[in-house]
Motif scaffolding. Sequence first.
Motif, short mmCIF file in Angstrom:
data_model
loop_
_atom_site.label_atom_id
_atom_site.label_comp_id
_atom_site.label_asym_id
_atom_site.label_seq_id
_atom_site.Cartn_x
_atom_site.Cartn_y
_atom_site.Cartn_z
N VAL A 193 0.81 -1.22 0.00
CA VAL A 193 0.00 0.00 0.00
C VAL A 193 0.84 1.27 0.00
CG1 VAL A 193 -1.83 1.27 1.22
CG2 VAL A 193 -1.82 -1.24 1.24
N MET A 194 1.99 1.29 0.69
CA MET A 194 2.72 2.54 0.86
C MET A 194 4.21 2.29 1.08
SD MET A 194 1.32 3.32 4.74
CE MET A 194 2.32 4.76 5.05
N ASN A 195 4.98 3.38 1.02
CA ASN A 195 6.41 3.37 1.31
C ASN A 195 7.14 2.29 0.50
OD1 ASN A 195 5.84 5.46 3.07
ND2 ASN A 195 5.72 4.13 4.86
N GLU A 196 7.98 1.48 1.19
CA GLU A 196 8.77 0.46 0.48
C GLU A 196 8.05 -0.88 0.40
OE1 GLU A 196 9.74 -0.50 4.74
OE2 GLU A 196 9.14 1.24 3.57
N GLN A 197 6.76 -0.91 0.72
CA GLN A 197 6.03 -2.18 0.74
C GLN A 197 6.01 -2.86 -0.62
OE1 GLN A 197 2.29 -1.01 2.46
NE2 GLN A 197 3.19 -0.59 4.46
N GLY A 198 6.00 -2.09 -1.70
CA GLY A 198 6.05 -2.68 -3.03
C GLY A 198 7.35 -3.44 -3.26
N LEU A 199 8.46 -2.88 -2.78
CA LEU A 199 9.75 -3.58 -2.89
C LEU A 199 9.71 -4.88 -2.10
CD1 LEU A 199 12.24 -0.57 -2.44
CD2 LEU A 199 11.34 -1.53 -4.57
N ASN A 200 9.13 -4.84 -0.90
CA ASN A 200 8.99 -6.05 -0.09
C ASN A 200 8.18 -7.11 -0.84
OD1 ASN A 200 10.35 -4.70 1.93
ND2 ASN A 200 8.54 -4.33 3.19
N ALA A 201 7.09 -6.68 -1.48
CA ALA A 201 6.23 -7.62 -2.20
C ALA A 201 6.99 -8.32 -3.32
CB ALA A 201 5.01 -6.89 -2.76
N ARG A 202 7.77 -7.55 -4.10
CA ARG A 202 8.55 -8.17 -5.19
C ARG A 202 9.58 -9.16 -4.63
NH1 ARG A 202 6.49 -3.35 -6.79
NH2 ARG A 202 4.57 -4.27 -6.05
#
Length: 471
Positions: free
Chosen positions: A382-391
């Motif tokens: 949803v926010m911040n570096e969470q997209g990097l974590n998801a990948r």
Amino acid sequence: MDSSGALHVVMFPWLAMGHLIPFLELSKRLAQKGHRVSFVSTPRNIKRLPQISPDLSPLINFVSLPLPHIDTLPENAEASIDIPAQKSQSLKMAYDGLEAPLTTFLQNSVPNWIIFDFAAYWLPEVAAKLGVPCVYLSLSNAASLGFMGPPSSLLGNEETVLTIEDITVSPKWVPFPSCVVFRPHELVKIMEGIGENESGVSDAQRIGLAIQGSDVVALRTSVDFEPEWINLLHDLYKKTVIPIGLLPPLVQDVENEGDAKWVEIKEWLDKHERESIVYVALGSEAILSREELNELALGLEKSKLPFFWVLRKPPGSTVDESAMLPKGFEDRTRGRGIVYMSWAPQVRILAHPSVGGFLTHCGWNSVIEGLGFGRALVLLPVMNEQGLNARLLEGKKVGLEIPRNERDGSFTSDSVAESVRVVMVEKEGEPFRTKAKEMKEVFGDRNLNDRYVDGFFRYLEEHRSPDGTSS
């Protein structure tokens, strides 16, 4: 170091529960080894912390520093959970106002080490003047930091600075194949969230200065999970980088929190088959739009699977939580699913045998808790570096990301339902379930993670001179 060989360590976390709790957990580990800790924060945040066991309390001193008044902050706001996201820079400006009282405390106490968080970019300079070595403790994983690059990239003062094009592809300094990148819609949200920077120092600059000024960088991660990224940070930072393990929570550590609530929740969980429930929680700060909430709710409904959804309204919101859900949703899913509209004991829920998967916003704390119990992940950053974590997590085959429109970030109820079913029950999701169970031996093994912590403490003990400066 005193005559017994014990260290005195000052802890100074950022004003967010997701930072305060891991700093406290590390403080407890230090105290278990006989070291003294001064845990510095603001009055309300100290009161929010869990009780320390009687055997450790003599060694952990809570130092309360009043948060300076900022006109743009709500009254009594002392943590990120007290404010809407757009007020975060105001909170950082107030946090920066703690420099003077913290300096006075350090001058009077002269610790052996200071362990600080990203927001206190000014602390290494204070520590250097006092002759006290300092550790920047990052509560992000190594992959997120590796993506951001060397301090020069974060500070924007070298050729290594990221362009918009760089952010949606693997950066040039990453020497191995990587899917850890931002999506265009995430970049848009990050840029919108930055807004006017009241504090005058961006988060990227704070992290860059924290890395640059520290004597040591410590990471809440494990070589057993992301060795390639930890090795990269050694190369990028040109200084000592120490993984301290994942600091997994123990169920017994939280057994006294919310006991009355837990009795009610456990009664519902006990009625379901083993690993049949998907637990849904998007953290205390991540905010979905009304449209996103609707699609998530309808997706859970369409999945036909049992679910336990912790849904809390954003800080400052006056909207009733029930009004955020699709009309008739709770009636249609009654018996199969629960929407729980208050604080819930997440660790206990994840530990319950009826929970099989975890639909998460990909905050690193929650990921650690989920994988610590071997729960396969449905990823909705949803926010911040969470997209990097998801990948990173999808690349490691422990979770599946809900497909979204690359440009606007929208997702559909069908994509939610399909992703949940794949992770929970479909044959094609078996590799995720298997790998998540394997990761329980990395994320949830207390002995393994204690060895990381012990190695970090040995470093603190050895790399200092008798007068309190690093050797």
